[in-house]
Design a protein around this motif. Structure first.
Motif, short mmCIF file in Angstrom:
data_model
loop_
_atom_site.label_atom_id
_atom_site.label_comp_id
_atom_site.label_asym_id
_atom_site.label_seq_id
_atom_site.Cartn_x
_atom_site.Cartn_y
_atom_site.Cartn_z
N GLU A 2 0.84 -1.31 -0.01
CA GLU A 2 0.10 0.05 0.04
C GLU A 2 0.89 1.35 0.05
OE1 GLU A 2 -3.03 -0.05 -0.40
OE2 GLU A 2 -3.56 -2.07 0.43
N ALA A 3 0.43 2.40 -0.44
CA ALA A 3 1.14 3.71 -0.70
C ALA A 3 1.13 4.19 0.71
CB ALA A 3 0.67 4.55 -1.60
N VAL A 4 -0.04 4.42 1.48
CA VAL A 4 -0.24 4.87 2.96
C VAL A 4 -0.73 3.76 3.65
CG1 VAL A 4 -1.02 6.64 4.11
CG2 VAL A 4 -0.40 6.99 1.67
N VAL A 5 -0.09 3.55 4.93
CA VAL A 5 -0.80 2.88 5.97
C VAL A 5 -0.71 3.56 7.25
CG1 VAL A 5 -0.58 0.52 7.02
CG2 VAL A 5 -0.18 0.77 4.74
N ALA A 6 -1.88 3.61 7.89
CA ALA A 6 -1.85 4.11 8.98
C ALA A 6 -2.23 2.92 10.21
CB ALA A 6 -2.53 5.47 9.36
N ARG A 7 -1.38 2.93 11.26
CA ARG A 7 -1.99 1.58 12.00
C ARG A 7 -1.99 2.25 13.67
NH1 ARG A 7 2.04 -2.48 10.44
NH2 ARG A 7 1.46 -2.93 8.29
N GLY A 8 -3.15 2.13 14.13
CA GLY A 8 -3.39 2.56 15.66
C GLY A 8 -2.72 4.00 15.87
N LEU A 82 11.83 12.73 3.40
CA LEU A 82 10.41 12.36 3.43
C LEU A 82 9.56 13.03 2.13
CD1 LEU A 82 9.01 13.27 6.99
CD2 LEU A 82 8.38 11.22 5.68
N ALA A 83 10.31 14.07 1.60
CA ALA A 83 9.82 14.99 0.40
C ALA A 83 9.83 13.89 -0.81
CB ALA A 83 10.56 15.95 0.15
N LEU A 84 10.70 12.75 -0.72
CA LEU A 84 10.49 11.82 -1.82
C LEU A 84 9.64 10.89 -1.82
CD1 LEU A 84 14.53 11.17 -1.49
CD2 LEU A 84 13.42 12.81 -3.16
N GLU A 85 8.83 10.61 -0.53
CA GLU A 85 7.73 9.82 -0.47
C GLU A 85 6.39 10.50 -0.53
OE1 GLU A 85 8.67 6.59 -0.45
OE2 GLU A 85 11.10 7.19 0.01
N VAL A 86 6.32 11.64 0.10
CA VAL A 86 4.68 12.30 -0.11
C VAL A 86 5.20 13.90 -0.22
CG1 VAL A 86 5.22 12.64 2.63
CG2 VAL A 86 2.95 12.63 1.76
N VAL A 164 2.93 10.00 -3.28
CA VAL A 164 1.74 10.19 -2.43
C VAL A 164 1.60 11.81 -2.28
CG1 VAL A 164 0.74 9.82 -0.25
CG2 VAL A 164 2.41 8.11 -1.17
N LEU A 165 0.33 12.29 -2.46
CA LEU A 165 -0.08 13.39 -2.42
C LEU A 165 -0.82 13.73 -1.15
CD1 LEU A 165 0.39 14.16 -5.89
CD2 LEU A 165 0.18 16.20 -4.55
N LYS A 187 -7.50 13.56 -11.13
CA LYS A 187 -7.80 12.17 -11.78
C LYS A 187 -6.48 11.58 -12.49
CE LYS A 187 -12.48 13.33 -12.13
NZ LYS A 187 -13.48 13.93 -13.19
N ARG A 188 -5.86 12.43 -13.30
CA ARG A 188 -4.60 12.18 -14.16
C ARG A 188 -3.49 11.63 -13.18
NH1 ARG A 188 -2.25 16.20 -18.19
NH2 ARG A 188 -0.12 15.34 -18.16
N LEU A 189 -3.31 12.14 -12.09
CA LEU A 189 -2.46 11.38 -10.83
C LEU A 189 -2.73 10.23 -10.57
CD1 LEU A 189 -1.69 14.75 -8.65
CD2 LEU A 189 -0.32 13.81 -10.19
N ARG A 190 -4.03 9.88 -10.46
CA ARG A 190 -4.60 8.62 -10.16
C ARG A 190 -4.29 7.72 -11.29
NH1 ARG A 190 -10.86 8.28 -8.87
NH2 ARG A 190 -11.14 9.10 -10.69
N ASP A 191 -4.58 8.25 -12.32
CA ASP A 191 -4.06 7.22 -13.59
C ASP A 191 -2.72 6.96 -13.82
OD1 ASP A 191 -6.78 7.19 -14.00
OD2 ASP A 191 -6.83 8.68 -15.77
N MET A 192 -1.73 7.77 -12.99
CA MET A 192 -0.53 7.61 -13.27
C MET A 192 0.05 6.70 -11.88
SD MET A 192 0.52 11.61 -14.02
CE MET A 192 2.24 11.46 -13.58
N GLY A 193 -1.05 6.43 -11.17
CA GLY A 193 -0.47 5.44 -10.22
C GLY A 193 -0.21 5.97 -9.01
N LYS A 194 -0.69 7.39 -8.56
CA LYS A 194 -0.34 7.88 -7.42
C LYS A 194 -1.34 7.74 -6.38
CE LYS A 194 3.06 10.70 -9.58
NZ LYS A 194 4.41 10.39 -9.19
N ALA A 195 -1.02 8.02 -5.19
CA ALA A 195 -2.05 8.01 -3.98
C ALA A 195 -2.52 9.30 -3.43
CB ALA A 195 -1.80 7.12 -2.76
N VAL A 196 -3.60 9.63 -3.56
CA VAL A 196 -3.98 11.06 -3.25
C VAL A 196 -4.88 11.21 -2.11
CG1 VAL A 196 -5.20 13.12 -4.12
CG2 VAL A 196 -3.69 11.75 -5.76
N ILE A 197 -4.46 11.82 -1.14
CA ILE A 197 -5.50 12.35 0.11
C ILE A 197 -5.71 13.63 0.26
CG2 ILE A 197 -5.60 12.08 2.68
CD1 ILE A 197 -3.39 10.07 2.51
N ALA A 198 -7.12 13.86 -0.03
CA ALA A 198 -7.54 15.23 0.09
C ALA A 198 -8.59 15.75 0.92
CB ALA A 198 -8.13 15.47 -1.57
#
Lengths: 248, 230, 245
Positions: A2-8, A82-86, A164-165, A187-198
């Motif tokens: 997964e691109a982003v995982v938050a646990r507890g 971190l900037a390289l990941e998100v 991840v954005l 939507k274009r970012l999604r098609d490029m395989g990015k994970a977006v949290i808005a």
């Protein structure tokens, strides 16, 4: 993976203070847009800060639980890497624009990544084009209108091209044309395989999101399909997230 | 005579060639909620800053309550017109939330009990009660926005100018704001609000003025009440 | 004419260096003429110099008067009893001090004819660490922002219905001192957020960074970079020789 995982995930501003985030669990995959909504003060912005590591590295608060970005624990990443990941677009555009021209603002991130000038140019042009900012290329970001500033801040993060954005209410000050352009870009970012949290209050603005995360008082109530949640008007109304004025 | 009159006003920023506003003619009456809408960069914020005297028009005249705006001091304007800035960070300057709400009243020599009473009321209405002693810039964006609105309303101005008041507010808080603005309007006070929030504008505004490239391209005039009376 | 910002920095150093060295109005006037000519070549709006000098006006008058009074020499033009009040020498020294301020300010205006981006590029290509270059440029950039911030607060205070002009001085001072802390603290919070957002866009990910643009010296730059320092050095040597005799 997964691109982003938050646990507890929990967070409080001061040791011993009240919990702002309570045991948050969710994940966002590549090629997925997740919208986050909830009443103001429910912890949406704090959640954003936690995911992008700004809390862990810059704030005094106490965070427990785990955040994994592309499988990497943010606690084990150096602040700058971190900037390289998100990539994160913050809510207040005035504290994230600092360059003399819009073009320089967008070039800032790829310059930091040590890309060759030709590639920087390419990313700058793409971002300008995607958000319809070409005419403002030489403008001073500080002098733009509120909505335009948000578009520039978003363009500057797009040029970073992170997997991840995270966007904290970038649509709120945009006109209809601006909202459409941001939606098309996401939507274009999604098609490029990015994970977006808005994060967004205006649910119409994010109706294209794949999933909707609903928060209330620091808790994550639901993270289902957007269409299903929006159709459940009773649930949304009870959360105070939609509202039909009486007599209309 | 309207409460706030803008006649043939044009405005250009110093050292810029392109005017931000051209030949604006608008009159705003008391008890009417007017929405000022238009694309980003169309000059809406600039127009509101002209209306409260923070900027001066290059040509044309603005009159408040029959007198030219240039004859008023900013303080005198501030007692008549309440202005909510687009960015709440720019208008919060006190050490605590409660002080912020009471600032205008306290500095105009109101009785301490009156100030405290009103501060309590506005903190309660805008659900900021728990934050009375907090440093304003530590609040979330939505809370700061509510605080900025509360601080201006606590002054009970005769007229209101609100620049993007719904930014950062959720549906529930928008409804609270809507109710309050309507109440103010019913009490005979007018207001101009700049907003991109079409749903909010549809519900609240009785008159919609559309700005594009610094010109008024459409003015619905007063709908609703006035139209019914006519 | 377009010159490299680095060239302009060298020009400013030469001009203001000479201005500090010279103390006679004649030479300073010549220096001012050269500076103004340069500003005209770079199409700088001369009126703006006036507005930059305005805050220093009272200081300049003060310095002029002080020099007139306390550096008497030459013929006495006006005297109160035995005390010479205005002397030709005093007038010349006073004029020299004022002219020096004008020349240094005017020369610094040459820096205003290029933007912050070129400034950073210029410094970095001169091997100044980029963190340092950004620090300087951001400081320069945020000076007007902080001024705006103060203006905003003063405006916001008045728009809450307080007539600052009518507030008695005692109250005004208490009010300002109460506002001072929140305003400074707010500015620091904003600076901190700015740092976070710079970092979020990869600032200092690597010890090095690349740039979209590159500054290149043109032939004109090489000419100016030779002529200005050479002339300045020659003039300094001449000045020292004259002093020695």
């Amino acid at each position: 993976m997964e691109a982003v995982v938050a646990r507890g995930l929990t967070y409080r501003y001061q040791p011993g203070g009240p919990l702002v985030l309570k045991d948050i669990d969710f994940h966002v995959s590549r090629g997925e847009i997740a919208a986050v909504t909830g009443l103001s003060g429910c912890g949406k912005s704090t959640l954003c800060y936690c995911i992008c590591g700004a809390v862990h590295h810059n704030r005094d608060g106490v965070m427990t639980g785990q955040v994994l970005l592309n499988g990497k624990n943010i606690r084990e990443l150096r602040a700058a890497s971190l900037a390289l990941e998100v990539g994160m677009v913050f809510q207040d555009p005035d504290t994230q624009l600092f360059s003399p021209t819009v073009e320089d603002e967008i070039a800032f991130a790829p310059e930091n990544l040590c890309l060759p000038p030709a590639q920087i140019r390419e990313r700058v042009e793409q971002a300008l084009d995607l958000l319809g900012l070409a005419a403002l290329r030489e403008a001073n970001p500080y002098r733009l209108s509120g909505g335009e500033k948000h578009l520039v801040a978003l363009a500057a993060v797009l040029a970073l091209d992170p997997p991840v954005l995270v966007l904290d209410e970038v649509m709120s000050q945009l006109d209809q044309a601006g909202k459409k352009r941001v939606a098309a870009a996401l939507k274009r970012l999604r098609d490029m395989g990015k994970a977006v949290i808005a994060v967004e209050h205006n649910l119409e603005a994010v109706s294209f999101a794949d999933r909707l995360l609903v928060m209330e008082k620091g808790e994550l109530l639901s993270c289902g399909r957007t269409a299903e949640l929006l159709a459940d008007r009773e649930f949304m109304e009870a959360r105070g997230l939609i509202y039909d004025p009486p007599g209309l | 005579m309207s409460f706030l009159e803008i006649d043939h006003v044009s405005f250009t920023f110093p050292r810029h060639d392109k005017p931000v506003l051209t030949e604006i003619d608008l009159h705003f009456d008391q008890a009417v909620i007017t929405a000022l809408v238009g694309p980003n960069g169309s000059g809406k914020t600039t127009l509101t800053k002209l209306m409260i005297g923070v900027l001066r028009p290059a040509c044309g005249e603005i009159r408040l309550d029959g007198r030219p705006l240039v004859e008023y001091s900013l303080g005198e304007i501030g007692r008549r017109v309440g202005y909510v800035f687009q960015n709440p960070d720019l208008q919060l300057f006190c050490g605590t939330v409660a002080e912020e709400v009471g600032f205008g009243l306290a500095n105009r020599g109101c009785q301490r009990e009156t100030v405290e009473e009103r501060v309590a009321f506005y903190l309660d209405y805008f659900e900021l009660k728990d934050y009375g002693g907090v440093f304003p810039l530590h609040l979330s964006q939505g809370e700061k926005q509510r605080l900025a609105i509360a601080a201006v309303l606590a002054n009970e101005p005769l007229f209101l100018v609100l620049d993007e008041p719904t930014v950062g507010l959720d549906a529930y808080r928008k409804r609270l704001l809507e109710d309050y603005l309507k109440k103010i309007s019913r009490s005979g006070r007018g207001m101009v609000l700049v907003s991109h929030d079409t749903a909010f504008v549809d519900r609240v505004a009785e008159r919609v003025v559309i700005l594009e490239n610094g010109r008024v391209i459409e003015d619905s005039g007063r709908k609703g009440k006035a139209a019914d009376e006519a | 004419m377009k010159l490299d910002p680095r060239t302009k920095m060298v020009m400013v150093l030469c001009l203001s260096g000479l201005a500090l060295l010279y103390n006679t109005p004649g030479r300073l006037l010549l220096l001012l003429a050269v500076t103004v000519a340069m500003l005209l070549i770079f199409r700088f709006d001369l009126g703006a110099i006036g507005s930059y000098l305005k805050p220093f006006l009272s200081l300049m008058v003060f310095l002029f008067v002080i020099q007139c009074l306390f550096a008497p020499s030459g013929c006495v033009l006006l005297a109160v009893g035995p005390v010479p009040l205005v002397t030709t020498g005093g007038l010349l020294t006073g004029a020299g001090v004022v002219l020096r301020i004008v020349v240094v300010t005017a020369a610094a205006m040459l820096l205003a004819t290029f933007n912050a981006r070129d400034f950073i590029l210029g410094l970095v290509q001169w091997k100044v660490p980029y963190e340092l270059a950004f620090m300087v440029s951001i400081a320069l950039r945020f000076l007007p922002v902080f001024r705006d911030e103060l203006v905003n607060v003063v405006t916001a205070v008045q728009l809450r219905g307080v007539d600052l002009k009518k507030v008695p001085w005692g109250q005004k001072i208490t009010m300002y001192s109460r506002l001072l802390f929140p305003v400074i603290y707010g500015a620091m919070l904003k600076a901190q957020r700015l740092a976070v957002s710079m970092e979020a866009r990869g600032f200092r990910v690597y010890p090095r960074r690349t740039y979209l643009r590159r500054l290149e010296f043109s032939r004109a730059d090489y000419v100016v970079l030779t002529v200005f320092p050479a002339a300045a050095i020659a003039l300094v040597i001449r000045h020292i020789n004259l002093l020695a005799h």
